[in-house]
Scaffold this active site. Structure first.
Site, PDB file in Angstrom:
ATOM      1  NE  ARG A  20      -8.410   5.007   4.703  1.00 27.27           N
ATOM      2  CZ  ARG A  20      -8.653   6.088   5.424  1.00 27.27           C
ATOM      3  NH1 ARG A  20      -8.072   6.256   6.589  1.00 27.27           N
ATOM      4  NH2 ARG A  20      -9.471   6.999   5.007  1.00 27.27           N
TER       5      ARG A  20
ATOM      6  CG  ASP B 259       2.464   1.185   9.288  1.00 28.70           C
ATOM      7  OD1 ASP B 259       2.149   2.115  10.043  1.00 28.70           O
ATOM      8  OD2 ASP B 259       2.902   1.361   8.139  1.00 28.70           O
TER       9      ASP B 259
ATOM     10  CB  CYS C 185      -5.848   6.187  10.067  1.00 25.32           C
ATOM     11  SG  CYS C 185      -6.396   4.784   9.105  1.00 25.32           S
TER      12      CYS C 185
ATOM     13  CE  LYS D 150      -1.853   1.796   3.978  1.00 28.10           C
ATOM     14  NZ  LYS D 150      -1.586   3.222   4.132  1.00 28.10           N
ATOM     15  CG  ASN D 151       2.165   2.759   3.557  1.00 32.01           C
ATOM     16  OD1 ASN D 151       1.014   3.123   3.264  1.00 32.01           O
ATOM     17  ND2 ASN D 151       2.531   2.466   4.795  1.00 32.01           N
TER      18      ASN D 151
ATOM     19  CB  ILE E  96       2.361  17.854   5.775  1.00 32.03           C
ATOM     20  CG1 ILE E  96       1.440  19.069   5.573  1.00 32.03           C
ATOM     21  CG2 ILE E  96       1.551  16.577   5.752  1.00 32.03           C
ATOM     22  CD1 ILE E  96       0.889  19.145   4.153  1.00 32.03           C
TER      23      ILE E  96
ATOM     24  NE  ARG F 199      -1.368  10.328   9.611  1.00 31.93           N
ATOM     25  CZ  ARG F 199      -1.725   9.265   8.892  1.00 31.93           C
ATOM     26  NH1 ARG F 199      -2.960   8.850   8.915  1.00 31.93           N
ATOM     27  NH2 ARG F 199      -0.843   8.625   8.151  1.00 31.93           N
TER      28      ARG F 199
HETATM   29  N1  EPU Z   1       5.732  14.166  11.016  1.00 33.68           N
HETATM   30  C1  EPU Z   1       5.804  15.508  11.322  1.00 33.68           C
HETATM   31  N2  EPU Z   1       5.849  16.387  10.286  1.00 33.68           N
HETATM   32  C2  EPU Z   1       5.844  15.996   8.988  1.00 33.68           C
HETATM   33  C3  EPU Z   1       5.741  14.625   8.686  1.00 33.68           C
HETATM   34  C4  EPU Z   1       5.688  13.728   9.729  1.00 33.68           C
HETATM   35  O1  EPU Z   1       5.827  15.884  12.484  1.00 33.68           O
HETATM   36  O2  EPU Z   1       5.903  16.858   8.103  1.00 33.68           O
HETATM   37  C5  EPU Z   1       5.634  13.196  12.115  1.00 33.68           C
HETATM   38  C6  EPU Z   1       4.292  12.471  12.096  1.00 33.68           C
HETATM   39  O3  EPU Z   1       3.296  13.218  12.761  1.00 33.68           O
HETATM   40  C7  EPU Z   1       4.619  11.176  12.794  1.00 33.68           C
HETATM   41  C8  EPU Z   1       6.052  10.889  12.317  1.00 33.68           C
HETATM   42  O4  EPU Z   1       6.583  12.162  11.905  1.00 33.68           O
HETATM   43  O5  EPU Z   1       4.605  11.356  14.175  1.00 33.68           O
HETATM   44  C9  EPU Z   1       6.157   9.890  11.183  1.00 33.68           C
HETATM   45  O6  EPU Z   1       5.524  10.361  10.038  1.00 33.68           O
HETATM   46  P1  EPU Z   1       5.922   9.944   8.555  1.00 33.68           P
HETATM   47  O7  EPU Z   1       5.937  11.181   7.746  1.00 33.68           O
HETATM   48  O8  EPU Z   1       7.112   9.061   8.537  1.00 33.68           O
HETATM   49  O9  EPU Z   1       4.649   9.108   8.159  1.00 33.68           O
HETATM   50  P2  EPU Z   1       3.827   9.225   6.836  1.00 33.68           P
HETATM   51  O10 EPU Z   1       4.730   9.325   5.666  1.00 33.68           O
HETATM   52  O11 EPU Z   1       2.720  10.212   6.958  1.00 33.68           O
HETATM   53  C10 EPU Z   1       3.905   6.667   6.268  1.00 33.68           C
HETATM   54  C11 EPU Z   1       2.864   5.608   6.093  1.00 33.68           C
HETATM   55  C12 EPU Z   1       2.286   5.236   7.441  1.00 33.68           C
HETATM   56  C13 EPU Z   1       3.416   4.785   8.370  1.00 33.68           C
HETATM   57  C14 EPU Z   1       4.498   5.869   8.461  1.00 33.68           C
HETATM   58  C15 EPU Z   1       5.700   5.434   9.263  1.00 33.68           C
HETATM   59  C16 EPU Z   1       1.992   6.185   3.925  1.00 33.68           C
HETATM   60  C17 EPU Z   1       0.855   6.708   3.127  1.00 33.68           C
HETATM   61  N3  EPU Z   1       1.808   6.130   5.240  1.00 33.68           N
HETATM   62  O12 EPU Z   1       3.177   7.770   6.818  1.00 33.68           O
HETATM   63  O13 EPU Z   1       1.412   4.159   7.213  1.00 33.68           O
HETATM   64  O14 EPU Z   1       2.915   4.525   9.650  1.00 33.68           O
HETATM   65  O15 EPU Z   1       4.931   6.221   7.133  1.00 33.68           O
HETATM   66  O16 EPU Z   1       6.269   4.295   8.723  1.00 33.68           O
HETATM   67  O17 EPU Z   1       3.003   5.782   3.384  1.00 33.68           O
HETATM   68  C18 EPU Z   1      -0.324   2.695   7.681  1.00 33.68           C
HETATM   69  O18 EPU Z   1      -0.018   2.101   6.638  1.00 33.68           O
HETATM   70  O19 EPU Z   1      -1.134   2.239   8.527  1.00 33.68           O
HETATM   71  C19 EPU Z   1       0.287   3.996   7.936  1.00 33.68           C
HETATM   72  C20 EPU Z   1      -0.194   4.860   8.821  1.00 33.68           C
END
Ligand code: EPU
Length: 417
Positions: free
Chosen positions: A396, A304, A116, A22-23, A123, A121
């Site tokens: 999802r 995850d 979710c 998925k990711n 960015i 979360r």
């Molecule tokens: N974070 C920030 N600022 C940012 C980005 C992230 O503070 O600009 C924080 C987040 O709030 C969190 C941590 O950094 O506390 C990790 O976030 P990351 O950006 O690594 O996660 P993501 O890219 O939003 C992806 C996967 C997630 C998975 C995480 C960690 C996707 C679409 N989602 O999320 O997958 O948990 O990496 O490996 O690729 C899932 O599949 O259930 C899922 C949530």
């Protein structure tokens, strides 16, 4: 409303084939729009996040053809239009259109992403990266407007190794002028899959999978073909089911190395499994040993899999600890496990699990994707019947989960209740 109904206690025997990650898929689909030609993505999982991305690609006038798990995206007539709130909130990964459209058009307008509820979360790391490359970011209520006169390579150090920010900045830098370095980059295997795809299109990216990624900007990207890597989280979820209910359960189509952190913990708990090149065969372990688990960035124990893992820990003989360090709110499933009979002390993100306790079937709710998968696992080992609501979270990210489990002996169905 559709619910998942499970009659627990049945062993799992036979084969489960893992789909594409998925990711990875949720980044590869937007990535294809960086090309001016036709891209083919194989092994795309059949999940609702995929359908949400298709709708955004169509809005942007991309042409999608689908034949099972193979999709073909033609971006030659792409149009850069506002991505509406209704579409962007359907999934988290809508944020990848920011990096892609910024790179291609130097202008993107998009509403806040959804996903979710597992934490706040933000960015900010993505946006800081875009700014370093020369973009201006304006936030207008729920909408982002990101624009640049030109994008120039930059030296960017992430203050956290964010998966999404690493990929998004990689997208934005792909066509920037000069060289970009992303330091403290995330090392998740999905990032290598995405960099491979971009390089096949003609990008010049080195170091994906390490903590420094170097991107030399190019002017043009062609069509390319890529296979989505196997979903290590889907695989891990079924492996955990095998540790509790497996009767020679084989999980095939995996890359065992990607699940090393999970296998290491299972070995410590006394679980027996046999690894092959692309599969694992696993049997239920009668006397599981307790273990402490802390979720970490790759190659650590994946966040995850923390929630599904917590169900295994309820069946270990003794006290285990589960600590979540990536997300603030990946604990929604615990109250339901307690209702089902687990002995769990919640202390913020550090959870103490005292086993072994029998679990009893009842009516429960999925609160998020992985929490929902954890509750399916709980239902499979519980006595009686478990009924899970709010299953959209689960669909999802887990393709054909009902069929995959029914085919190996689980009594599980999707019912209109
Ligand atoms: N974070 C920030 N600022 C940012 C980005 C992230 O503070 O600009 C924080 C987040 O709030 C969190 C941590 O950094 O506390 C990790 O976030 P990351 O950006 O690594 O996660 P993501 O890219 O939003 C992806 C996967 C997630 C998975 C995480 C960690 C996707 C679409 N989602 O999320 O997958 O948990 O990496 O490996 O690729 C899932 O599949 O259930 C899922 C949530």
């Amino acid at each position: 409303m559709k619910k998942i109904v499970i009659k627990g206690g049945f062993p799992l025997h036979g084969k489960i084939t893992i789909g594409g990650a998925k990711n990875s898929a949720v980044a590869l689909i937007p990535a294809s729009l960086l090309s001016d030609g036709v891209c083919t993505i194989k092994n795309v999982p059949n999940i609702t996040d995929r359908d949400a991305l298709f709708d955004i690609v169509k809005l942007l006038n991309g042409d999608i053809k689908q034949d099972g798990s193979v999709i073909r995206i033609d971006s030659s007539n792409l149009q850069n239009t506002l991505i509406t709130q209704e579409l962007s909130v359907r999934l988290r990964a809508s944020y990848y259109f920011m990096g892609v459209l910024l790179s291609k058009y130097k202008h993107v307008e998009i509403y806040f992403p959804g996903g979710c509820n597992i934490g706040s979360r933000p960015i900010d790391i993505h946006l800081k990266g875009f700014k370093k490359l020369g973009a201006k970011v304006t936030k207008n209520k729920h909408k982002y407007i990101i624009k640049a006169d030109e994008l120039k390579g930059a030296d960017i150090t992430l203050n956290f190794a964010s998966v999404g920010a690493t990929i998004n900045i990689m997208f934005a830098a792909t066509k920037a002028e000069g060289t970009t370095y992303i330091r403290n980059a995330a090392k998740e295997v999905e990032i290598i899959n995405i960099a491979d795809f971009l390089n096949k299109m003609g990008a010049k990216i080195k170091g994906a999978g390490t903590d420094v990624i170097e991107i030399e900007g190019v002017k043009h990207l062609d069509g390319a073909e890529i296979d989505v890597i196997p979903d290590r989280i889907e695989a891990g979820t079924y492996i955990l089911m095998g540790a509790l209910l497996g009767d020679n359960l084989t999980i095939e189509g995996i890359i065992p190395e990607h699940n090393k952190a999970l296998f290491d913990k299972l070995s410590l708990m006394g679980v027996k499994y046999e690894l092959d090149k692309n599969s694992v065969t696993i049997n239920a372990c009668k006397h599981l040993l307790p273990v402490d688990v802390t979720t970490l960035v790759y190659p650590g124990f994946p966040t995850d899999l923390g929630q599904p893992m917590s169900v295994l820990l309820t069946q270990a003989e003794g006290t285990s600890k589960m600590e979540e360090t990536i997300w603030e709110n990946r604990v929604g499933h615990y109250p339901y496990l307690v209702k089902m009979g687990a002995n769990i002390e919640l202390n913020g993100l550090v959870v103490t699990i005292n086993g072994k306790t029998p679990l009893h079937g009842m009516e429960i709710n999925a609160t998020d994707l992985r929490g929902g998968a954890a509750l399916i696992l709980a239902g499979l080992i519980a006595d009686g019947t478990t009924i899970i609501s709010d299953i959209d979270y689960i669909l999802r990210g887990y393709e054909n989960i009902i069929n995959k489990l029914s085919n190996v002996g689980a009594i599980i169905s999707l019912e209109e209740i």
